[in-house]
Design an enzyme around this catalytic site. Structure first.
Site, mmCIF file in Angstrom:
data_model
loop_
_atom_site.group_PDB
_atom_site.id
_atom_site.type_symbol
_atom_site.label_atom_id
_atom_site.label_comp_id
_atom_site.label_asym_id
_atom_site.label_seq_id
_atom_site.Cartn_x
_atom_site.Cartn_y
_atom_site.Cartn_z
ATOM 1 N N ARG A 82 1.351 8.721 18.723
ATOM 2 C CA ARG A 82 1.194 8.787 17.254
ATOM 3 C C ARG A 82 2.446 9.420 16.637
ATOM 4 N NH1 ARG A 82 -1.497 12.852 15.239
ATOM 5 N NH2 ARG A 82 -3.283 12.666 16.635
ATOM 6 N N LYS A 104 7.641 -9.533 6.645
ATOM 7 C CA LYS A 104 8.306 -10.650 5.991
ATOM 8 C C LYS A 104 9.590 -11.022 6.743
ATOM 9 C CE LYS A 104 4.853 -9.835 3.309
ATOM 10 N NZ LYS A 104 4.886 -9.049 2.092
HETATM 11 C C1 LIG Z 1 4.164 -8.020 1.529
HETATM 12 C C2 LIG Z 1 4.804 -7.025 0.696
HETATM 13 C C3 LIG Z 1 4.405 -5.680 0.731
HETATM 14 C C4 LIG Z 1 3.258 -5.216 1.582
HETATM 15 O O1 LIG Z 1 3.513 -5.355 2.939
HETATM 16 P P1 LIG Z 1 2.396 -5.674 4.063
HETATM 17 O O2 LIG Z 1 3.196 -5.708 5.300
HETATM 18 O O3 LIG Z 1 1.748 -6.963 3.696
HETATM 19 O O4 LIG Z 1 1.434 -4.529 4.021
HETATM 20 C C5 LIG Z 1 5.102 -4.779 -0.070
HETATM 21 N N1 LIG Z 1 6.121 -5.173 -0.855
HETATM 22 C C6 LIG Z 1 6.517 -6.448 -0.920
HETATM 23 C C7 LIG Z 1 7.651 -6.828 -1.816
HETATM 24 C C8 LIG Z 1 5.879 -7.416 -0.151
HETATM 25 O O5 LIG Z 1 6.276 -8.690 -0.235
#
Ligand SMILES: *Cc1c(COP(=O)(O)O)cnc(C)c1O
Length: 390
Positions: free
Chosen positions: A50, A198
């Protein structure tokens, strides 16, 4: 030696450390919860996963270097990272944010953080002067650039000067351009956020989130928070992100190239009213983006002539899936008003231009001509056939 970012994506692992991994080129996955100590007062540097795990530490080192930070922390998702970040603030603190943020971030701020006594003012940074909204209890400015999904661009350096003058933290969510195209810390930001889900992961196969900073005091506080709240990234997911980053440069270049082709088609399509992409010359963000970033990315939005047509496109593309998320090798189409921004109050959403005619596209690395043909097919099949597929 100062390496170019393309090379850094592949060669950050240091040589000395690689000796204790038998020279493995792919960093090992340390699937362990705990670590044996040689004796009292001695440690291998790891105590419990952790707190830290070698694979997680490796991905953190890579992200810190790509963003030119002194420290990066890896979380189980982008939202987990932003949730942990908000633990830097306390009851009564006030934060100025962009009105056009990722929907999940707005949901967190306006439902969870507000409940804990943190106050927010959402403004359009392209229209309002943030200085007019600074109060005695203001502690930070939180922005995304380009914004999601309207692709508005904020001048990071300009906002960072205001933040510094008033002793505020500047936090920039850099998910849309990734460290390949933009480095907000170099432009005066104190903290950078990433949804690693992403572009960093890049394959639509895992969730991850990062906080990067160039300040010792913030890094220290965040290290305490991550070990306490326990939302650190797992060893396997850390490895998936490490693997994703190896191809970050080539993916970013190809998907941007495709985005330009798609913009060209959409601009020529009479049923498309408006295309939002910072790479369009003369658009709101073009000059600022050119100055502060090395590219325009591969996210774009477009407004079609009716909500029916928007829905028709989502149903009738054959290649491009209708799915949430972005930044992966596969192109995706999203309907912000019922997906990413469904929890944003309707009034606020429409004021931001996110109507039911707006579609967002994350452009992947397919052949551009196939993507254009797929969109054209879906749009052409609408006319006169009232939604029936021909
Ligand atoms: C997807 C996204 C998030 C959140 O991220 P997760 O990995 O889905 O929790 C935050 N900011 C932006 C700009 C995003 O595209």
């Amino acid at each position: 030696m100062s390496l170019k970012i393309d090379t850094k994506c592949l060669h950050i692992q240091n040589k000395e450390e690689s000796d204790c991994h038998y020279g493995a080129i792919s960093y090992p996955i340390y699937q362990t919860a705990t670590y044996a100590h040689p004796e009292v007062g001695k440690s291998t540097g790891f105590d419990y996963s952790r707190l830290q795990n070698p694979t997680r530490q490796q991905v953190e080192k890579v992200i810190a270097q790509l963003e030119n930070g002194i420290d990066a922390l890896a979380f189980s998702s982008g939202m987990a990272a932003i949730t942990a970040l908000m633990e830097l603030f306390k009851y009564g603190d006030h934060i100025i944010t962009d009105a056009d943020l990722y929907g999940g971030t707005i949901r967190l701020f306006d439902n969870i953080n507000v409940k804990n006594g943190i106050e927010f003012t959402h403004i359009d940074f392209t229209k309002s002067e943030p200085e007019n909204f600074i109060r005695e209890n203001t502690k930070a400015i939180y922005i995304e650039t380009p914004t999601n999904p309207m692709m508005r661009v904020t001048d990071i350096e300009k906002v960072s000067k205001i933040a510094k003058e008033h002793n505020l933290l500047l936090i920039v969510d850099n998910t849309f351009l990734s460290p390949y195209f933009q480095n907000p810390l170099n432009l005066g930001a104190d903290i950078v956020i990433h949804s690693g889900t992403k572009f960093l992961g890049g394959h639509n196969d895992t969730l991850a989130g990062f906080i990067v900073t160039n300040r010792e005091d913030i890094s220290e506080k965040l290290r305490f928070i991550i070990k306490t709240v326990g939302s650190g990234l797992s060893p396997f997911d850390s490895w998936l992100i490490l693997r994703g980053i190896k191809t970050l440069a080539i993916r970013m270049e190809k998907s941007q190239e495709n985005a330009f082709e798609i913009v060209k088609y959409l601009q020529s399509e009479p049923k498309v009213r408006k295309v939002y992409y910072p790479g369009i010359e003369g658009s709101q963000g073009y000059e600022i983006c050119r100055r502060q970033a090395r590219g325009f990315g591969s996210m774009l939005s477009f407004e079609v002539e009716s909500a029916e047509l928007a829905k028709h496109i989502l149903k009738y593309t054959k290649l491009i899936p209708f799915a949430e998320s972005l930044g992966g090798v596969e192109s995706l189409l999203t309907y912000p008003c019922t997906q990413t921004h469904a929890d944003v109050p309707e009034e606020e959403r429409i004021a931001n231009g996110i109507t039911d005619c707006v579609l967002r596209m994350s452009v992947g690395i397919e052949a551009a001509s196939d993507l254009v043909a797929d969109l054209k097919y879906a749009i052409d099949s609408y006319d006169g056939y009232k939604g029936r597929y021909i």
